[in-house]
Design a protein around this motif. Structure first.
Motif, PDB file in Angstrom:
ATOM      1  N   PRO A  34       0.823  -1.210   0.000  1.00 55.86           N
ATOM      2  CA  PRO A  34       0.000   0.000   0.000  1.00 55.86           C
ATOM      3  C   PRO A  34       0.862   1.267   0.000  1.00 55.86           C
ATOM      4  O   PRO A  34       1.959   1.269   0.563  1.00 55.86           O
ATOM      5  N   THR A  35       0.366   2.307  -0.642  1.00 56.03           N
ATOM      6  CA  THR A  35       0.953   3.644  -0.473  1.00 56.03           C
ATOM      7  C   THR A  35      -0.232   4.580  -0.208  1.00 56.03           C
ATOM      8  O   THR A  35      -1.383   4.155  -0.259  1.00 56.03           O
ATOM      9  N   GLU A  36       0.048   5.858   0.038  1.00 54.41           N
ATOM     10  CA  GLU A  36      -1.042   6.803   0.291  1.00 54.41           C
ATOM     11  C   GLU A  36      -1.833   7.112  -0.979  1.00 54.41           C
ATOM     12  O   GLU A  36      -2.950   7.626  -0.906  1.00 54.41           O
ATOM     13  N   THR A  37      -1.271   6.774  -2.172  1.00 55.08           N
ATOM     14  CA  THR A  37      -1.971   7.076  -3.428  1.00 55.08           C
ATOM     15  C   THR A  37      -2.731   5.846  -3.909  1.00 55.08           C
ATOM     16  O   THR A  37      -3.957   5.803  -3.851  1.00 55.08           O
ATOM     17  N   VAL A  38      -1.977   4.858  -4.408  1.00 55.56           N
ATOM     18  CA  VAL A  38      -2.561   3.594  -4.873  1.00 55.56           C
ATOM     19  C   VAL A  38      -1.586   2.487  -4.467  1.00 55.56           C
ATOM     20  O   VAL A  38      -0.480   2.779  -4.023  1.00 55.56           O
ATOM     21  N   TYR A  39      -1.984   1.217  -4.633  1.00 55.47           N
ATOM     22  CA  TYR A  39      -1.061   0.115  -4.328  1.00 55.47           C
ATOM     23  C   TYR A  39       0.023   0.043  -5.411  1.00 55.47           C
ATOM     24  O   TYR A  39      -0.242   0.274  -6.589  1.00 55.47           O
ATOM     25  N   GLY A  40       1.249  -0.267  -4.988  1.00 58.13           N
ATOM     26  CA  GLY A  40       2.359  -0.403  -5.926  1.00 58.13           C
ATOM     27  C   GLY A  40       2.760  -1.866  -6.056  1.00 58.13           C
ATOM     28  O   GLY A  40       2.527  -2.676  -5.159  1.00 58.13           O
ATOM     29  N   ASP A  63       8.432   0.133 -22.593  1.00 57.85           N
ATOM     30  CA  ASP A  63       8.991   1.488 -22.760  1.00 57.85           C
ATOM     31  C   ASP A  63       8.299   2.480 -21.824  1.00 57.85           C
ATOM     32  O   ASP A  63       8.545   3.675 -21.884  1.00 57.85           O
ATOM     33  N   ASN A  64       7.433   1.976 -20.938  1.00 58.83           N
ATOM     34  CA  ASN A  64       6.761   2.856 -19.974  1.00 58.83           C
ATOM     35  C   ASN A  64       7.483   2.745 -18.628  1.00 58.83           C
ATOM     36  O   ASN A  64       7.345   1.754 -17.928  1.00 58.83           O
ATOM     37  N   PRO A  65       8.300   3.764 -18.279  1.00 58.65           N
ATOM     38  CA  PRO A  65       9.220   3.620 -17.148  1.00 58.65           C
ATOM     39  C   PRO A  65       8.551   3.514 -15.783  1.00 58.65           C
ATOM     40  O   PRO A  65       7.420   3.933 -15.591  1.00 58.65           O
ATOM     41  N   LEU A  98       4.435  12.917  -4.309  1.00 63.21           N
ATOM     42  CA  LEU A  98       5.113  13.686  -5.362  1.00 63.21           C
ATOM     43  C   LEU A  98       6.251  12.855  -5.948  1.00 63.21           C
ATOM     44  O   LEU A  98       7.066  12.301  -5.204  1.00 63.21           O
ATOM     45  N   THR A  99       6.299  12.779  -7.287  1.00 65.70           N
ATOM     46  CA  THR A  99       7.370  12.056  -7.986  1.00 65.70           C
ATOM     47  C   THR A  99       8.146  13.056  -8.825  1.00 65.70           C
ATOM     48  O   THR A  99       7.554  13.839  -9.565  1.00 65.70           O
ATOM     49  N   VAL A 100       9.479  13.029  -8.690  1.00 71.10           N
ATOM     50  CA  VAL A 100      10.320  13.988  -9.413  1.00 71.10           C
ATOM     51  C   VAL A 100      11.211  13.230 -10.407  1.00 71.10           C
ATOM     52  O   VAL A 100      11.857  12.242 -10.043  1.00 71.10           O
ATOM     53  N   PRO A 143       5.399   0.316 -10.231  1.00 70.91           N
ATOM     54  CA  PRO A 143       4.251   0.939 -10.902  1.00 70.91           C
ATOM     55  C   PRO A 143       3.017   0.624 -10.068  1.00 70.91           C
ATOM     56  O   PRO A 143       3.110  -0.085  -9.061  1.00 70.91           O
ATOM     57  N   SER A 144       1.868   1.137 -10.469  1.00 71.21           N
ATOM     58  CA  SER A 144       0.637   0.761  -9.781  1.00 71.21           C
ATOM     59  C   SER A 144       0.413  -0.745  -9.974  1.00 71.21           C
ATOM     60  O   SER A 144       0.752  -1.303 -11.019  1.00 71.21           O
ATOM     61  N   ALA A 145      -0.169  -1.403  -8.944  1.00 71.69           N
ATOM     62  CA  ALA A 145      -0.263  -2.871  -8.935  1.00 71.69           C
ATOM     63  C   ALA A 145      -1.528  -3.380  -9.609  1.00 71.69           C
ATOM     64  O   ALA A 145      -2.295  -4.163  -9.034  1.00 71.69           O
ATOM     65  N   ALA A 229       6.256  13.384 -23.173  1.00 73.81           N
ATOM     66  CA  ALA A 229       7.273  13.676 -22.158  1.00 73.81           C
ATOM     67  C   ALA A 229       7.255  12.600 -21.076  1.00 73.81           C
ATOM     68  O   ALA A 229       8.280  12.239 -20.517  1.00 73.81           O
ATOM     69  N   SER A 230       6.079  12.112 -20.752  1.00 68.03           N
ATOM     70  CA  SER A 230       5.963  11.018 -19.795  1.00 68.03           C
ATOM     71  C   SER A 230       5.304   9.864 -20.548  1.00 68.03           C
ATOM     72  O   SER A 230       4.132   9.937 -20.887  1.00 68.03           O
ATOM     73  N   PRO A 231       6.076   8.820 -20.860  1.00 64.75           N
ATOM     74  CA  PRO A 231       5.567   7.785 -21.767  1.00 64.75           C
ATOM     75  C   PRO A 231       4.224   7.206 -21.339  1.00 64.75           C
ATOM     76  O   PRO A 231       3.419   6.827 -22.188  1.00 64.75           O
ATOM     77  N   GLY A 232       3.963   7.168 -20.034  1.00 63.44           N
ATOM     78  CA  GLY A 232       2.709   6.597 -19.550  1.00 63.44           C
ATOM     79  C   GLY A 232       1.497   7.318 -20.107  1.00 63.44           C
ATOM     80  O   GLY A 232       0.406   6.766 -20.176  1.00 63.44           O
ATOM     81  N   MET A 233       1.680   8.583 -20.510  1.00 63.94           N
ATOM     82  CA  MET A 233       0.525   9.364 -20.962  1.00 63.94           C
ATOM     83  C   MET A 233      -0.012   8.900 -22.299  1.00 63.94           C
ATOM     84  O   MET A 233      -1.121   9.243 -22.677  1.00 63.94           O
ATOM     85  N   LYS A 234       0.794   8.145 -23.059  1.00 63.95           N
ATOM     86  CA  LYS A 234       0.327   7.813 -24.397  1.00 63.95           C
ATOM     87  C   LYS A 234      -0.529   6.550 -24.436  1.00 63.95           C
ATOM     88  O   LYS A 234      -1.130   6.237 -25.433  1.00 63.95           O
TER      89      LYS A 234
HETATM   90  O1  TXA Z   1       1.372   7.115  -6.863  1.00 61.98           O
HETATM   91  C1  TXA Z   1       2.167   6.583  -7.651  1.00 61.98           C
HETATM   92  O2  TXA Z   1       2.983   7.229  -8.316  1.00 61.98           O
HETATM   93  C2  TXA Z   1       2.101   5.047  -7.797  1.00 61.98           C
HETATM   94  C3  TXA Z   1       2.534   4.446  -6.465  1.00 61.98           C
HETATM   95  C4  TXA Z   1       2.644   2.940  -6.531  1.00 61.98           C
HETATM   96  O3  TXA Z   1       3.728   5.030  -6.028  1.00 61.98           O
HETATM   97  N1  TXA Z   1       2.906   4.592  -8.883  1.00 61.98           N
HETATM   98  C5  TXA Z   1       2.545   4.793 -10.182  1.00 61.98           C
HETATM   99  O4  TXA Z   1       3.415   4.236 -11.094  1.00 61.98           O
HETATM  100  O5  TXA Z   1       1.562   5.387 -10.513  1.00 61.98           O
HETATM  101  P1  TXA Z   1       3.049   4.034 -12.626  1.00 61.98           P
HETATM  102  O6  TXA Z   1       4.158   3.205 -13.164  1.00 61.98           O
HETATM  103  O7  TXA Z   1       1.691   3.453 -12.744  1.00 61.98           O
HETATM  104  O8  TXA Z   1       3.150   5.441 -13.245  1.00 61.98           O
HETATM  105  C6  TXA Z   1       4.397   6.064 -13.434  1.00 61.98           C
HETATM  106  C7  TXA Z   1       4.268   7.257 -14.336  1.00 61.98           C
HETATM  107  C8  TXA Z   1       4.042   6.839 -15.774  1.00 61.98           C
HETATM  108  O9  TXA Z   1       3.122   7.737 -16.366  1.00 61.98           O
HETATM  109  C9  TXA Z   1       5.428   6.982 -16.379  1.00 61.98           C
HETATM  110  O10 TXA Z   1       5.396   7.225 -17.752  1.00 61.98           O
HETATM  111  C10 TXA Z   1       6.001   8.169 -15.591  1.00 61.98           C
HETATM  112  O11 TXA Z   1       5.498   7.987 -14.288  1.00 61.98           O
HETATM  113  N2  TXA Z   1       7.468   8.123 -15.561  1.00 61.98           N
HETATM  114  C11 TXA Z   1       8.257   7.246 -14.933  1.00 61.98           C
HETATM  115  N3  TXA Z   1       9.554   7.481 -15.180  1.00 61.98           N
HETATM  116  C12 TXA Z   1       9.600   8.567 -15.985  1.00 61.98           C
HETATM  117  C13 TXA Z   1      10.659   9.316 -16.595  1.00 61.98           C
HETATM  118  N4  TXA Z   1      11.926   8.980 -16.425  1.00 61.98           N
HETATM  119  N5  TXA Z   1      10.317  10.384 -17.357  1.00 61.98           N
HETATM  120  C14 TXA Z   1       9.023  10.721 -17.525  1.00 61.98           C
HETATM  121  N6  TXA Z   1       7.971  10.050 -16.981  1.00 61.98           N
HETATM  122  C15 TXA Z   1       8.259   8.989 -16.226  1.00 61.98           C
END
Ligand code: TXA
Ligand code: MG
Length: 345
Positions: A34-40, A63-65, A98-100, A143-145, A229-234
């Motif tokens: 568990p995390t405060e956002t979603v499960y990882g 390719d989705n980091p 927050l993710t940086v 990533p999210s689980a 810019a953030s591969p997950g967005m596509k």
């Molecule tokens: O709340 C959260 O962030 C959750 C919990 C588990 O911590 N994790 C999460 O991970 O949502 P995930 O993998 O579902 O989403 C990660 C997002 C994706 O959109 C991905 O493309 C972006 O972060 N990302 C990761 N590394 C990146 C990088 N080096 N440059 C740009 N975007 C990145």
């Protein structure tokens, strides 16, 4: 594979759970937590094979980091190049949602960063998540689980539904407080760019950064390109099996009228208590009190999953505002619906 499910009690017995989970991570296995956002879905962030296992368990394009999780902000030094702005943000919002994005060091495998030369760093605010990272003794890529594309998991039951038999362990810490994933930002000197909106919003970031920009793909699906810019967005994201229609209505009456006129088959509606009390005959799922964005965010994914579980074919949902504290909800809602927005007349 047998998946061990361990429920946290908040007592001394939990130490054994964290020890066992830490050992699994160190030896290359996968643990959902568990995390405060979603499960990882966590694995050793410095182990190429663990990252590959994560992609396989989720069915996620490689390719989705992944985000690398740490228990203290300074641990980022071990695998990323930090900056003054990183530490200012850390002081204000870490541990927290927050993710940086930072330049990566060579010890981070390319499979973790989807081939990019940057790495996403997050120090979660949830005590269990931080305890797990400490016990593992390595940064945790997570990533999210959920199965790739499905709504993110905000309870251990959601993780069980998606990943049972595919991973070594699930730590059950109850329902996540925030319910939407962390804010993802990139830095450019004193400027910060929001790549994925979350609880830490534009206004909060402006109290630390000189300038805050929102990447256009956050609110506009048509500018999501191969070079996002953030591969997950596509990718299609957060989607239930049912079709989702976002209803853009000026008021309660217009929303209700739209649903009554357009309901068909096995339909569901996701709306606040105020609208819900005027609707019947379908699967009624509420987001809580009107204008309570915190509650609506917390319930968003579980409502989508519940609609699916009950066999809905069509889901009507209120359209959030593309700004302020509703920006994160708007961003997830347009992805869940594939951009299907209907304006009421
Ligand atoms: O709340 C959260 O962030 C959750 C919990 C588990 O911590 N994790 C999460 O991970 O949502 P995930 O993998 O579902 O989403 C990660 C997002 C994706 O959109 C991905 O493309 C972006 O972060 N990302 C990761 N590394 C990146 C990088 N080096 N440059 C740009 N975007 C990145
Ligand atoms: Mg995800």
């Amino acid at each position: 594979m047998n998946t061990v499910i361990s429920r946290l009690s908040g007592g001394a017995e939990d130490i054994g759970i964290f020890e066992a989970a830490g050992e699994i991570i160190r030896s290359g296995g996968l643990v959902a937590f568990p995390t405060e956002t979603v499960y990882g879905l966590g694995g050793n962030g410095l182990d190429k094979n663990a990252a590959e296992k994560i992609y396989a368990a989720k069915g996620r394009p490689s390719d989705n980091p992944l985000i690398v999780h740490i228990s203290e902000p300074c641990e980022a030094e071990k695998f990323a190049y930090t900056s003054e702005m990183y530490y200012k943000l850390a002081e204000a919002y870490m541990p927290g949602p927050l993710t940086v994005i930072l330049p990566k060091r060579d010890n981070v495998p390319c499979s973790v960063t989807g081939g990019l030369n940057t790495v996403a760093v997050r120090c979660p605010g949830h005590a269990a998540a931080r305890e797990l990272i400490k016990r593992a003794g390595v940064p945790i890529a997570a990533p999210s689980a959920n199965v790739s594309g499905a709504p993110s998991p905000t309870s251990a039951e959601h993780v069980v539904a998606d990943l049972l038999g595919k991973i070594d362990m699930i730590i059950d810490g109850g329902v996540c407080d925030i319910g939407l994933e962390s804010t993802v930002i990139a830095l450019d000197g004193g400027k910060c760019i929001i790549l994925r909106p979350g609880y830490v919003n534009e206004e909060m970031l402006l109290s630390v950064c000189d300038e805050v920009q929102v990447n256009r793909a956050v609110v506009d699906l048509s500018c999501v390109s191969e070079k996002a810019a953030s591969p997950g967005m596509k990718y299609k994201h957060y989607s239930p099996k049912a079709d989702v229609i976002l209803v853009d209505a000026p008021d309660r009456e217009a929303f209700i009228k739209y649903v009554v006129r357009n309901k068909r088959g096995k339909w569901a509606v996701i709306c606040s208590d105020t609208e819900a009390e005027a609707l019947d005959g379908g699967i009624i799922l509420t987001t809580g009190e009107k204008y309570d964005t915190i509650e609506a965010s917390k319930n968003f994914y579980s409502n989508l999953r519940e609609a699916d579980r009950m066999g809905a074919e069509l889901i009507f949902s209120e359209l959030p505002q593309p700004k302020g504290d509703e920006l994160a909800l708007f961003n997830r809602a347009i992805r869940a619906s594939g951009g299907k927005i209907e304006k009421t007349l």
